[in-house]
Design a protein around this motif. Sequence first.
Motif, PDB file in Angstrom:
ATOM      1  N   ILE A  80     -14.818  -6.235  45.938  1.00  0.00           N
ATOM      2  CA  ILE A  80     -15.433  -5.039  45.369  1.00  0.00           C
ATOM      3  C   ILE A  80     -16.765  -4.739  46.047  1.00  0.00           C
ATOM      4  N   VAL A  81     -16.906  -3.515  46.521  1.00  0.00           N
ATOM      5  CA  VAL A  81     -18.191  -2.995  46.988  1.00  0.00           C
ATOM      6  C   VAL A  81     -18.611  -1.936  45.977  1.00  0.00           C
ATOM      7  N   TYR A  82     -19.617  -2.262  45.173  1.00  0.00           N
ATOM      8  CA  TYR A  82     -19.975  -1.338  44.093  1.00  0.00           C
ATOM      9  C   TYR A  82     -20.382   0.012  44.680  1.00  0.00           C
ATOM     10  N   GLY A  83     -19.891   1.094  44.049  1.00  0.00           N
ATOM     11  CA  GLY A  83     -20.145   2.438  44.527  1.00  0.00           C
ATOM     12  C   GLY A  83     -18.994   2.988  45.341  1.00  0.00           C
ATOM     13  N   VAL A  84     -18.186   2.081  45.907  1.00  0.00           N
ATOM     14  CA  VAL A  84     -17.069   2.502  46.753  1.00  0.00           C
ATOM     15  C   VAL A  84     -15.735   2.318  46.034  1.00  0.00           C
ATOM     16  N   ASN A  85     -15.462   1.098  45.575  1.00  0.00           N
ATOM     17  CA  ASN A  85     -14.150   0.843  44.960  1.00  0.00           C
ATOM     18  C   ASN A  85     -14.239   0.103  43.629  1.00  0.00           C
ATOM     19  N   HIS A  86     -15.398   0.180  42.955  1.00  0.00           N
ATOM     20  CA  HIS A  86     -15.528  -0.545  41.689  1.00  0.00           C
ATOM     21  C   HIS A  86     -14.622   0.012  40.602  1.00  0.00           C
ATOM     22  N   ALA A  87     -14.118   1.230  40.795  1.00  0.00           N
ATOM     23  CA  ALA A  87     -13.224   1.811  39.788  1.00  0.00           C
ATOM     24  C   ALA A  87     -11.904   1.049  39.705  1.00  0.00           C
ATOM     25  N   MET A  88     -11.593   0.235  40.717  1.00  0.00           N
ATOM     26  CA  MET A  88     -10.339  -0.511  40.692  1.00  0.00           C
ATOM     27  C   MET A  88     -10.441  -1.782  39.845  1.00  0.00           C
ATOM     28  N   ILE A  89     -11.639  -2.094  39.321  1.00  0.00           N
ATOM     29  CA  ILE A  89     -11.776  -3.247  38.429  1.00  0.00           C
ATOM     30  C   ILE A  89     -11.082  -2.931  37.110  1.00  0.00           C
ATOM     31  N   SER A  90     -10.192  -3.828  36.693  1.00  0.00           N
ATOM     32  CA  SER A  90      -9.494  -3.633  35.421  1.00  0.00           C
ATOM     33  C   SER A  90      -9.812  -4.791  34.483  1.00  0.00           C
ATOM     34  N   ASP A  91      -9.522  -4.586  33.218  1.00  0.00           N
ATOM     35  CA  ASP A  91      -9.757  -5.634  32.221  1.00  0.00           C
ATOM     36  C   ASP A  91      -8.895  -6.863  32.477  1.00  0.00           C
ATOM     37  N   ASP A  92      -7.813  -6.689  33.221  1.00  0.00           N
ATOM     38  CA  ASP A  92      -6.903  -7.799  33.505  1.00  0.00           C
ATOM     39  C   ASP A  92      -7.371  -8.680  34.650  1.00  0.00           C
ATOM     40  N   ASP A  93      -8.366  -8.213  35.412  1.00  0.00           N
ATOM     41  CA  ASP A  93      -8.854  -8.997  36.552  1.00  0.00           C
ATOM     42  C   ASP A  93      -9.673 -10.176  36.057  1.00  0.00           C
TER      43      ASP A  93
ATOM     44  N   ALA B  71     -17.382 -10.112  45.270  1.00  0.00           N
ATOM     45  CA  ALA B  71     -18.373  -9.077  45.588  1.00  0.00           C
ATOM     46  C   ALA B  71     -18.510  -8.868  47.093  1.00  0.00           C
ATOM     47  N   ALA B  72     -17.503  -9.359  47.861  1.00  0.00           N
ATOM     48  CA  ALA B  72     -17.516  -9.235  49.328  1.00  0.00           C
ATOM     49  C   ALA B  72     -18.773  -9.878  49.911  1.00  0.00           C
ATOM     50  N   SER B  73     -19.185  -9.452  51.095  1.00  0.00           N
ATOM     51  CA  SER B  73     -20.355 -10.037  51.757  1.00  0.00           C
ATOM     52  C   SER B  73     -21.498  -9.043  51.794  1.00  0.00           C
ATOM     53  N   CYS B  74     -22.665  -9.528  52.161  1.00  0.00           N
ATOM     54  CA  CYS B  74     -23.829  -8.644  52.249  1.00  0.00           C
ATOM     55  C   CYS B  74     -23.618  -7.567  53.306  1.00  0.00           C
ATOM     56  N   THR B  75     -23.031  -7.938  54.441  1.00  0.00           N
ATOM     57  CA  THR B  75     -22.813  -6.971  55.514  1.00  0.00           C
ATOM     58  C   THR B  75     -21.755  -5.953  55.128  1.00  0.00           C
ATOM     59  N   THR B  76     -20.683  -6.409  54.503  1.00  0.00           N
ATOM     60  CA  THR B  76     -19.648  -5.475  54.041  1.00  0.00           C
ATOM     61  C   THR B  76     -20.233  -4.477  53.055  1.00  0.00           C
ATOM     62  N   ASN B  77     -21.106  -4.940  52.162  1.00  0.00           N
ATOM     63  CA  ASN B  77     -21.760  -4.037  51.212  1.00  0.00           C
ATOM     64  C   ASN B  77     -22.689  -3.059  51.917  1.00  0.00           C
ATOM     65  N   ALA B  78     -23.325  -3.499  52.997  1.00  0.00           N
ATOM     66  CA  ALA B  78     -24.266  -2.624  53.709  1.00  0.00           C
ATOM     67  C   ALA B  78     -23.563  -1.494  54.445  1.00  0.00           C
TER      68      ALA B  78
ATOM     69  N   VAL C 179     -24.278  -7.248  43.460  1.00  0.00           N
ATOM     70  CA  VAL C 179     -23.547  -8.207  42.629  1.00  0.00           C
ATOM     71  C   VAL C 179     -23.788  -7.926  41.148  1.00  0.00           C
ATOM     72  N   ILE C 180     -25.045  -7.693  40.783  1.00  0.00           N
ATOM     73  CA  ILE C 180     -25.370  -7.433  39.372  1.00  0.00           C
ATOM     74  C   ILE C 180     -24.713  -6.144  38.889  1.00  0.00           C
ATOM     75  N   ARG C 181     -24.603  -5.149  39.752  1.00  0.00           N
ATOM     76  CA  ARG C 181     -23.907  -3.916  39.355  1.00  0.00           C
ATOM     77  C   ARG C 181     -22.450  -4.198  39.023  1.00  0.00           C
ATOM     78  N   ILE C 182     -21.832  -5.088  39.783  1.00  0.00           N
ATOM     79  CA  ILE C 182     -20.446  -5.463  39.476  1.00  0.00           C
ATOM     80  C   ILE C 182     -20.384  -6.237  38.169  1.00  0.00           C
ATOM     81  N   VAL C 183     -21.322  -7.158  37.965  1.00  0.00           N
ATOM     82  CA  VAL C 183     -21.370  -7.922  36.714  1.00  0.00           C
ATOM     83  C   VAL C 183     -21.461  -6.967  35.524  1.00  0.00           C
ATOM     84  N   GLU C 184     -22.342  -5.979  35.617  1.00  0.00           N
ATOM     85  CA  GLU C 184     -22.496  -5.020  34.511  1.00  0.00           C
ATOM     86  C   GLU C 184     -21.228  -4.193  34.323  1.00  0.00           C
TER      87      GLU C 184
END
Length: 483
Positions: free
Chosen positions: A266-279, A284-291, A459-464
């Motif tokens: 998951i890269v927050y802002g790009v594909n975080h909508a694919m997170i489901s309650d079943d996951d 959170a991928a890598s720092c470079t992938t997020n950048a 990472v914290i955005r994904i946690v939230e």
Amino acid sequence: MTEQQPIAQQDWNERIEIAEKMIPLIGKLRRNNNVVTSIYGRLLVGTSEIDIIKAHRYARRITDAELPLTQTLPILEELVEMDLGTASIDLGALATKFESEGGDLRAFLDRELESVIGSADKTPQTDIVLYGFGRIGRLLARILLARQAMYNGPRLRAIVVRKNGDQDLVKRASLLRRDSVHGSFDGTISVDEENSIIWANGTPIQVIYSSDPSTVDYTEYGINDAIVVDNTGRWRDREGLEQHLKSKGVARVLLTAPGKGDIKNIVYGVNHAMISDDDRVLSAASCTTNAITPVLKVLEDKWGVEYGHVETVHSFTNDQNLIDNFHKGSRRGRAATLNMVLTETGAAKAVSKALPEFEGKLTGNAIRVPTPDVSMAVLNLNMKSDVTVDEVNDYMRQVSLTSELRQQIDYIKSPEVVSTDFVGSTHAGVVDGLATIAKGKQLVLYVWYDNEFGYSNQVIRIVEEMAGARPKVLPARLPLSEV
């Protein structure tokens, strides 16, 4: 010139006086309503009078004019009288919109903030456990402690580490208190050695000693349905990470490294909508992938990318040697503080896990350099249509200011910035406009990123998001299609 000085001084004193009036209102909104205020993304919580004035000057990036404090103070005065629920409210965007529309201020705010008016705060207070307490773990702790002081939501309850000597607890508290790169902890820290607790700003953090993620009984410490953030990097596949789920009190796991196999990256802002309650297990991928992924998404959506190469100039990390010694990885055994070290990066291939349209389009390499933090990604891309420097820079600037990717992408155009200027950036990446190169379909973009702190904020955005505790942002940011 001397005749103008008293007027300028008077104007400055007036602004200080208004900012002083704003500070208790900002605090009251946070304490009573869990409402955090900002000026075009620049947070006002815990700021000084000077910080507030500087935030209003920052508005020139949007409106080409400094935002008067006299426009935002009346909005704050109205907000504290309203029955608001948890939200992140941009005073700059509200003030600019109201200035253009006019009318009655309270009626305007009632319309703009309708979704959080009269909503009792029901933000779930999810327990968070940090498994590992290294560079990323300690920054995650700092951010969580700061966030829980602003909002209800995720609560840092414990860290899990392997014990290293009798002074382990004291040393870990000291490392949280002082950091050579990111400075001192903003608050107070004390240690309860008898109960293995680190107290940070009044929050008890239970320190649990274990080397087996499957055997910890978190319920013994009152921790239930926790999200475990594994920042050790020891396990990256589903089988290894699911060991955490065998422990009592654990509901979900988030890895702070690229996940292998079928784990969602998951890269927050790009594909975080694919997170489901079943996951149950996420990465959170890598720092470079997020950048680079948010920037690549913008370029793909706007112009289209045929193919490209990503070269990262990356600060050395803890897995390298300080002096020449044996290392299982190629070249990483050579002295990190003396050499540029050519090595591999999986970030280019990993982009396609968040953006499938980039499958097979990118190659990548990395050069580790003798700096402790802040890295740069050079995106050398062949576009599907012609581009110019001005149109790319203007669009990236607008995206960084008004779009849904505002927290992920920042933009700067300064002839003086160097890597240390980006230490502490909360963005996933910062586009350096002065370095942009474009000719026909060839585009080169330079993206700075704090590979520690910027990534930790992602990472914290994904946690939230996993906890269902992301604050509602008002006014709503624009989708890319409308920028």
